[in-house]
Scaffold this motif. Structure first.
Motif, mmCIF file in Angstrom:
data_model
loop_
_atom_site.group_PDB
_atom_site.id
_atom_site.type_symbol
_atom_site.label_atom_id
_atom_site.label_comp_id
_atom_site.label_asym_id
_atom_site.label_seq_id
_atom_site.Cartn_x
_atom_site.Cartn_y
_atom_site.Cartn_z
ATOM 1 N N ALA A 27 -4.550 -37.807 30.250
ATOM 2 C CA ALA A 27 -5.248 -37.236 31.410
ATOM 3 C C ALA A 27 -5.064 -38.136 32.630
ATOM 4 C CB ALA A 27 -6.730 -37.058 31.096
ATOM 5 N N GLU A 28 -5.173 -39.443 32.410
ATOM 6 C CA GLU A 28 -5.023 -40.360 33.545
ATOM 7 C C GLU A 28 -3.563 -40.436 34.012
ATOM 8 O OE1 GLU A 28 -8.302 -43.499 34.114
ATOM 9 O OE2 GLU A 28 -7.574 -43.778 32.071
ATOM 10 N N PHE A 56 10.187 -40.996 37.572
ATOM 11 C CA PHE A 56 10.885 -42.267 37.452
ATOM 12 C C PHE A 56 9.934 -43.440 37.660
ATOM 13 C CE2 PHE A 56 13.487 -45.654 39.479
ATOM 14 C CZ PHE A 56 14.240 -45.969 38.372
ATOM 15 N N ARG A 57 9.075 -43.302 38.672
ATOM 16 C CA ARG A 57 8.115 -44.384 38.958
ATOM 17 C C ARG A 57 7.093 -44.538 37.841
ATOM 18 N NH1 ARG A 57 5.772 -43.554 44.914
ATOM 19 N NH2 ARG A 57 4.395 -45.236 44.205
ATOM 20 N N LEU A 58 6.729 -43.413 37.252
ATOM 21 C CA LEU A 58 5.723 -43.479 36.172
ATOM 22 C C LEU A 58 6.269 -44.255 34.974
ATOM 23 C CD1 LEU A 58 2.851 -42.412 35.454
ATOM 24 C CD2 LEU A 58 3.994 -40.594 34.201
ATOM 25 N N GLY A 59 7.542 -44.096 34.714
ATOM 26 C CA GLY A 59 8.147 -44.825 33.600
ATOM 27 C C GLY A 59 8.584 -43.882 32.503
ATOM 28 N N GLU A 60 9.408 -44.417 31.601
ATOM 29 C CA GLU A 60 9.929 -43.595 30.504
ATOM 30 C C GLU A 60 8.928 -43.536 29.363
ATOM 31 O OE1 GLU A 60 13.606 -45.453 29.625
ATOM 32 O OE2 GLU A 60 14.631 -44.553 31.351
ATOM 33 N N ALA A 61 9.090 -42.497 28.543
ATOM 34 C CA ALA A 61 8.156 -42.287 27.421
ATOM 35 C C ALA A 61 8.121 -43.496 26.487
ATOM 36 C CB ALA A 61 8.545 -41.025 26.656
ATOM 37 N N ASP A 62 9.274 -44.150 26.299
ATOM 38 C CA ASP A 62 9.334 -45.312 25.406
ATOM 39 C C ASP A 62 8.347 -46.392 25.849
ATOM 40 O OD1 ASP A 62 11.200 -44.287 23.747
ATOM 41 O OD2 ASP A 62 12.913 -45.249 24.715
ATOM 42 N N GLY A 63 8.438 -46.737 27.124
ATOM 43 C CA GLY A 63 7.587 -47.808 27.654
ATOM 44 C C GLY A 63 6.118 -47.412 27.665
ATOM 45 N N LEU A 64 5.857 -46.167 28.054
ATOM 46 C CA LEU A 64 4.469 -45.687 28.118
ATOM 47 C C LEU A 64 3.855 -45.649 26.722
ATOM 48 C CD1 LEU A 64 4.986 -42.753 30.651
ATOM 49 C CD2 LEU A 64 3.891 -44.955 31.104
ATOM 50 N N ALA A 65 4.659 -45.252 25.742
ATOM 51 C CA ALA A 65 4.145 -45.197 24.364
ATOM 52 C C ALA A 65 3.924 -46.606 23.825
ATOM 53 C CB ALA A 65 5.123 -44.434 23.481
ATOM 54 N N LYS A 66 4.880 -47.470 24.083
ATOM 55 C CA LYS A 66 4.812 -48.834 23.545
ATOM 56 C C LYS A 66 3.551 -49.556 24.046
ATOM 57 C CE LYS A 66 7.460 -53.057 23.275
ATOM 58 N NZ LYS A 66 8.216 -53.931 24.131
ATOM 59 N N GLU B 27 -14.578 -51.010 43.168
ATOM 60 C CA GLU B 27 -14.203 -50.101 42.085
ATOM 61 C C GLU B 27 -12.954 -49.336 42.525
ATOM 62 O OE1 GLU B 27 -17.220 -47.292 41.152
ATOM 63 O OE2 GLU B 27 -16.984 -46.188 43.026
ATOM 64 N N MET B 28 -12.069 -49.123 41.581
ATOM 65 C CA MET B 28 -10.800 -48.448 41.891
ATOM 66 C C MET B 28 -10.391 -47.568 40.735
ATOM 67 S SD MET B 28 -8.305 -51.385 43.399
ATOM 68 C CE MET B 28 -8.636 -52.264 44.917
ATOM 69 N N TYR B 29 -9.464 -46.643 40.994
ATOM 70 C CA TYR B 29 -8.860 -45.870 39.913
ATOM 71 C C TYR B 29 -7.416 -46.339 39.715
ATOM 72 C CZ TYR B 29 -7.063 -42.910 43.723
ATOM 73 O OH TYR B 29 -6.452 -42.446 44.853
ATOM 74 N N GLY B 30 -6.800 -45.899 38.649
ATOM 75 C CA GLY B 30 -5.515 -46.450 38.223
ATOM 76 C C GLY B 30 -4.450 -46.512 39.308
ATOM 77 N N TYR B 31 -4.252 -45.413 39.998
ATOM 78 C CA TYR B 31 -3.201 -45.370 41.020
ATOM 79 C C TYR B 31 -3.467 -46.416 42.110
ATOM 80 C CZ TYR B 31 -0.173 -43.464 44.654
ATOM 81 O OH TYR B 31 0.779 -43.303 45.636
ATOM 82 N N GLU B 32 -4.736 -46.502 42.514
ATOM 83 C CA GLU B 32 -5.109 -47.476 43.554
ATOM 84 C C GLU B 32 -4.814 -48.898 43.092
ATOM 85 O OE1 GLU B 32 -8.873 -46.377 46.336
ATOM 86 O OE2 GLU B 32 -9.316 -46.641 44.217
ATOM 87 N N THR B 46 5.239 -56.475 39.706
ATOM 88 C CA THR B 46 5.247 -55.016 39.592
ATOM 89 C C THR B 46 4.719 -54.626 38.222
ATOM 90 O OG1 THR B 46 7.219 -55.053 40.944
ATOM 91 C CG2 THR B 46 6.675 -52.966 39.888
ATOM 92 N N VAL B 47 3.580 -53.988 38.231
ATOM 93 C CA VAL B 47 3.020 -53.492 36.966
ATOM 94 C C VAL B 47 3.558 -52.082 36.758
ATOM 95 C CG1 VAL B 47 0.893 -52.917 35.753
ATOM 96 C CG2 VAL B 47 0.934 -54.840 37.333
ATOM 97 N N GLY B 48 4.062 -51.797 35.575
ATOM 98 C CA GLY B 48 4.544 -50.444 35.274
ATOM 99 C C GLY B 48 3.450 -49.446 35.596
ATOM 100 N N GLU B 49 3.817 -48.394 36.328
ATOM 101 C CA GLU B 49 2.796 -47.460 36.832
ATOM 102 C C GLU B 49 1.868 -46.948 35.731
ATOM 103 O OE1 GLU B 49 2.316 -46.213 39.968
ATOM 104 O OE2 GLU B 49 4.077 -46.895 41.077
ATOM 105 N N GLY B 50 2.466 -46.533 34.610
ATOM 106 C CA GLY B 50 1.625 -45.958 33.551
ATOM 107 C C GLY B 50 1.026 -46.988 32.623
ATOM 108 N N VAL B 51 1.602 -48.175 32.658
ATOM 109 C CA VAL B 51 1.201 -49.210 31.703
ATOM 110 C C VAL B 51 -0.164 -49.804 32.055
ATOM 111 C CG1 VAL B 51 1.920 -51.470 30.824
ATOM 112 C CG2 VAL B 51 3.587 -49.665 31.087
ATOM 113 N N VAL B 52 -0.618 -49.530 33.263
ATOM 114 C CA VAL B 52 -1.907 -50.082 33.692
ATOM 115 C C VAL B 52 -3.066 -49.489 32.874
ATOM 116 C CG1 VAL B 52 -2.422 -48.403 35.505
ATOM 117 C CG2 VAL B 52 -3.156 -50.742 35.782
#
Lengths: 236, 121
Positions: A27-28, A56-66, B27-32, B46-52
């Motif tokens: 969701a996030e 592309f900026r969000l990242g690939e599924a591999d990295g997000l899953a890992k 307080e912030m949300y992920g994108y911020e 650089t933190v991976g966008e989704g990895v946060v």
């Protein structure tokens, strides 16, 4: 976007990440992707280009899953200790339900049928409700536990062997167990209620076990067959 | 397709420190959070966008962060902020990191027991 998130969901669940954690993460990520896309659109990119750049900026599924999988704190108990969730817990729950049913039978016998030598007689009034609760626990518990096993296995994309570890013993026990209630002489003495697995009549018990197994396993089997037919979503 | 440049080996523990530092103020949300890390470190880190998010969820589970849902411009976002336990964790991490960077700086600049590293000609 939908493909990435679906792919990610399957990877995470199969790797043992708890369904609630997967749901929140996805969701996030979806929100984050929407923000990234908006960002790219504001930078002057066209729709398709903005979508691609955001992905592309969000990242690939591999990295997000890992990132999720390597954190043990997100692992579901059904992945950390499947033997406990699928093997032990159903038996403990079933034993608890049978104990409750036995207690209801014993206490109801004393309360509503104190003069009777057995509680297995026609009953009326509030006794129907009271004994009904016991019957519900006795007959309903194996079915509810079996369905719960299937649901957990489906949600977690568990290996098909694990739910069978729970479903088979539950069906065998539920099919074979019998309740006895005897009032010890002299009259008015102890009310005795117990359960056992009589060796006589095992064929009937086995048939009953097969019935319970089929009732409890069928929804899970249907789910697996339905998933197996979906493209790119093989059953676990 | 080219891969995104992050700092995989050097970053262990750093996203956690930076996130706690950021959320200690606001307080912030992920994108911020990702945008703030990029802008405040001059894009050096650089933190991976989704990895946060795994970091945020892990910190929340540990009691270092709390979260609440807030609707902004018709979209529901999850805002995170630091708890008192998170403040303690931030102080510990910051102290550890300061000690570490001072030690590395000492190594690189020569310090009391060595020679400074010189750029090859």
């Amino acid at each position: 976007m939908a493909m990435l998130l679906n792919d990610l969901r399957e990877r995470l669940l199969r790797a043992g990440v708890a369904p609630a954690s997967v749901r929140l993460y996805l969701a996030e990520l979806a929100d984050h992707l929407a923000d990234l896309t908006e960002d790219e659109r504001q930078a002057g990119r066209g729709r398709a280009e903005a979508d691609a750049a955001a992905l592309f900026r969000l990242g690939e599924a591999d990295g997000l899953a890992k990132a999720m999988i390597e954190r043990r704190q997100f692992q579901a108990w059904s992945a950390r200790a499947p033997w406990a969730i699928f093997g032990l817990s159903p038996l403990v729950l079933l034993a608890g339900a049978y104990l409750g049913a036995g207690l209801i039978l014993w206490s109801g016998w004393k309360m509503f049928l104190s003069g009777a030598d057995t509680p297995f007689v026609p009953i009326h009034g509030p006794a129907v409700v009271y004994f009904g609760l016991g019957k519900l626990a006795y007959f309903g518990a194996p079915l509810l536990i079996g369905w719960a096993i299937g649901l957990i296995a489906a949600r977690q994309r568990s290996n098909a062997a694990w739910p069978m570890v729970g479903l088979i013993p539950v069906a065998l026990i539920a099919g074979a167990v019998q309740v006895h209630a005897v009032r010890s002489p002299p009259a008015g003495a102890a009310y005795r209620v117990w359960m056992d697995v009589p060796l006589a009549g095992m064929a009937g018990a086995l048939l009953h076990s097969v019935e319970i197994f089929l009732i409890t396993a069928t929804p899970y089997v249907i789910w697996r067959l339905a998933r197996a037919r979906l493209p790119d979503r093989p059953a676990a | 397709m080219a891969t995104r440049e992050t700092n995989p080996h050097f970053m262990n523990g750093v996203p956690e420190l930076l996130i706690l530092r950021l959320l200690h103020q606001d307080e912030m949300y992920g994108y911020e959070i990702v945008q703030a890390i990029q802008s405040r470190t001059g894009a050096v880190i650089t933190v991976g966008e989704g990895v946060v998010y795994p970091v945020l969820h892990g910190l929340k589970r540990d009691g270092a962060l709390s979260s609440r849902r807030k609707t902004v411009n018709g979209r529901t976002r999850i805002y995170y902020c630091v708890t008192p336990a998170g403040s303690h964790r931030l102080a510990d991490l910051a102290a550890t990191w300061s000690t570490l960077t001072a030690a590395i700086k000492g190594m690189l600049t020569g310090g009391p027991n060595g020679d400074a590293v010189k750029r090859p000609a």
